[in-house]
Design an enzyme around this catalytic site. Structure first.
Site, PDB file in Angstrom:
ATOM      1  N   HIS A   1      -7.572   9.667   4.521  1.00 32.43           N
ATOM      2  CA  HIS A   1      -7.020   8.692   4.994  1.00 32.43           C
ATOM      3  C   HIS A   1      -7.750   8.741   7.188  1.00 32.43           C
ATOM      4  O   HIS A   1      -7.270  10.270   7.079  1.00 32.43           O
ATOM      5  CB  HIS A   1      -5.931   8.368   5.318  1.00 32.43           C
ATOM      6  CG  HIS A   1      -5.719   7.283   3.936  1.00 32.43           C
ATOM      7  ND1 HIS A   1      -4.860   8.206   3.285  1.00 32.43           N
ATOM      8  CD2 HIS A   1      -5.967   6.627   3.001  1.00 32.43           C
ATOM      9  CE1 HIS A   1      -4.105   7.776   2.137  1.00 32.43           C
ATOM     10  NE2 HIS A   1      -5.087   6.594   2.386  1.00 32.43           N
ATOM     11  N   THR A  26      -8.003   2.170   9.325  1.00 40.86           N
ATOM     12  CA  THR A  26      -8.197   3.340  10.871  1.00 40.86           C
ATOM     13  C   THR A  26      -9.211   1.960  11.498  1.00 40.86           C
ATOM     14  O   THR A  26      -9.217   1.688  12.907  1.00 40.86           O
ATOM     15  CB  THR A  26      -8.403   4.636  10.234  1.00 40.86           C
ATOM     16  OG1 THR A  26      -7.832   4.782   9.892  1.00 40.86           O
ATOM     17  CG2 THR A  26      -8.124   5.231  11.897  1.00 40.86           C
ATOM     18  N   ASP A  49       1.194  -1.460  -0.218  1.00 42.79           N
ATOM     19  CA  ASP A  49       0.304   0.182  -0.058  1.00 42.79           C
ATOM     20  C   ASP A  49       1.188   1.536  -0.509  1.00 42.79           C
ATOM     21  O   ASP A  49       2.109   1.096   0.599  1.00 42.79           O
ATOM     22  CB  ASP A  49      -1.315  -0.305   1.574  1.00 42.79           C
ATOM     23  CG  ASP A  49      -2.124   1.054   1.288  1.00 42.79           C
ATOM     24  OD1 ASP A  49      -2.182   1.378  -0.098  1.00 42.79           O
ATOM     25  OD2 ASP A  49      -2.663   1.105   2.361  1.00 42.79           O
ATOM     26  N   HIS A  50       0.182   2.015  -1.192  1.00 46.95           N
ATOM     27  CA  HIS A  50       1.730   3.274  -0.799  1.00 46.95           C
ATOM     28  C   HIS A  50       2.485   3.225  -0.276  1.00 46.95           C
ATOM     29  O   HIS A  50       3.026   4.387  -0.033  1.00 46.95           O
ATOM     30  CB  HIS A  50       0.849   4.165   0.666  1.00 46.95           C
ATOM     31  CG  HIS A  50      -0.378   4.803   0.787  1.00 46.95           C
ATOM     32  ND1 HIS A  50      -1.182   5.734  -0.991  1.00 46.95           N
ATOM     33  CD2 HIS A  50      -1.387   4.308   0.702  1.00 46.95           C
ATOM     34  CE1 HIS A  50      -2.115   6.070  -0.508  1.00 46.95           C
ATOM     35  NE2 HIS A  50      -2.275   5.389   0.770  1.00 46.95           N
ATOM     36  N   ASN A  70     -10.587   0.873   0.206  1.00 46.40           N
ATOM     37  CA  ASN A  70      -9.400   0.422   1.618  1.00 46.40           C
ATOM     38  C   ASN A  70     -10.279   1.169   2.561  1.00 46.40           C
ATOM     39  O   ASN A  70     -10.808   1.423   2.877  1.00 46.40           O
ATOM     40  CB  ASN A  70      -8.586   1.690   0.628  1.00 46.40           C
ATOM     41  CG  ASN A  70      -7.132   1.039   0.095  1.00 46.40           C
ATOM     42  OD1 ASN A  70      -7.373   0.068  -1.251  1.00 46.40           O
ATOM     43  ND2 ASN A  70      -6.233   1.459  -0.591  1.00 46.40           N
TER      44      ASN A  70
END
Ligand code: 13P
Length: 283
Positions: free
Chosen positions: A180, A233, A82-83, A230
């Site tokens: 996010h 959190t 991811d990222h 996605n």
């Protein structure tokens, strides 16, 4: 059952008009929970390692563990980076057996983003590994920017078309109103923009920042072409911290499995519930 590519599961999702859940993992119990939750629904799942999680796991352990869990729970799993902003790390993940990687050069200029993303695609495609990239910038709740400044970072549909054509990516992360982390106020998704991007690009769209988005908004976004969602959190806070803190407070003996088993089952419950929403249109 084994590790499968992002391209494969998103193509199935396109045919079935649903989205595949993508969940961040940061430890063994929550990774177990992710695969267990998906197995209960007999659905594929995308297990995402952030670069921070990888520092802890290491690429080899992440691959071996995820593959073993996919076999154990008889569930197709995409192991996704991811990222990632670091091409060398991305190449290492490809070399070690990840089946999907995200190159995130969304903070760079349009041309630089294309250049960096093309490098990721050139490398990953040699090994049949899928690539996701981001255009526009999703950002975090904590970013000290105004609503107008955030809107300026939304994905421009015509740019998305040029970007996808120039890079050959398998999935496009779009900035359409999510962030996010937890939201300070209710998120407002730009559905018209999602539809406009979907009309111009022929790859599946990815919605980041799934925590705190309503089920109704998810379903509407999916109907407009979102195929990967996605969530991070929510698993970190409700699936891990809440369980951990309560477990430590209530601890009456020295058996840590009472906490770790609960982390696994709570993460599995969250994942199962999200997948049920994301597959609303399935069948
Ligand atoms: P949340 O943490 O807001 O759910 O977002 C996760 C995400 O988009 C990871 O790339």
């Amino acid at each position: 059952m084994s590790l499968v590519t992002l391209k494969y599961v998103l193509e199935e999702a396109r045919k079935g008009n649903y989205a595949v859940g993508a969940f961040n993992f940061f430890g063994l119990e929550n990774l177990q929970g992710i695969v267990l939750g998906a197995s209960r629904r007999k659905s594929p799942v995308i297990a995402m390692a952030s670069t921070g999680a990888l520092k802890m796991f290491g690429e080899k352990v992440a691959v071996a563990t995820t593959r073993a869990l996919s076999e154990e729970y008889e569930t197709d799993v995409v192991l996704h980076l991811d990222h990632c902003t670091d091409l060398d790390l991305l190449y290492r993940c490809v070399d070690n057996g990840f089946t999907s990687v995200m190159i995130d050069a969304s903070s760079k200029s349009f041309d630089e983003n294309i250049e960096i993303t093309r490098k990721a695609v050139a490398y990953a495609s040699r090994y049949g590994v899928s690539v996701e990239a981001e255009l526009g910038h999703v950002g975090g709740r904590e970013d000290e920017i105004s609503v107008d400044e955030r809107k300026a970072l939304f994905t421009v549909p015509e740019d998305a078309r040029r970007f996808v054509e120039a890079t050959g990516i398998d999935a496009l992360a779009v900035a359409v109103g999510t962030v996010h982390g937890f939201y300070k106020s209710e998120p407002k998704l730009d559905f018209e923009r999602i539809a406009a991007i979907h009309a111009l690009v022929d790859v599946p769209l990815v919605l980041h920042g799934g925590t705190g988005v309503s089920d109704a908004d998810f379903i509407r976004a999916i109907s407009l072409g979102v195929r990967k969602i996605n969530v991070g959190t929510e698993l970190r806070v409700h699936g891990f911290f809440d369980v951990m803190c309560k477990g430590c407070k209530d601890a009456v003996d020295d058996d840590p499995r009472k906490i770790t088993a609960k982390i696994k089952s709570t993460c599995a419950d969250i994942v199962e519930q999200k997948i049920a929403v994301f597959e609303n249109k399935k069948n």
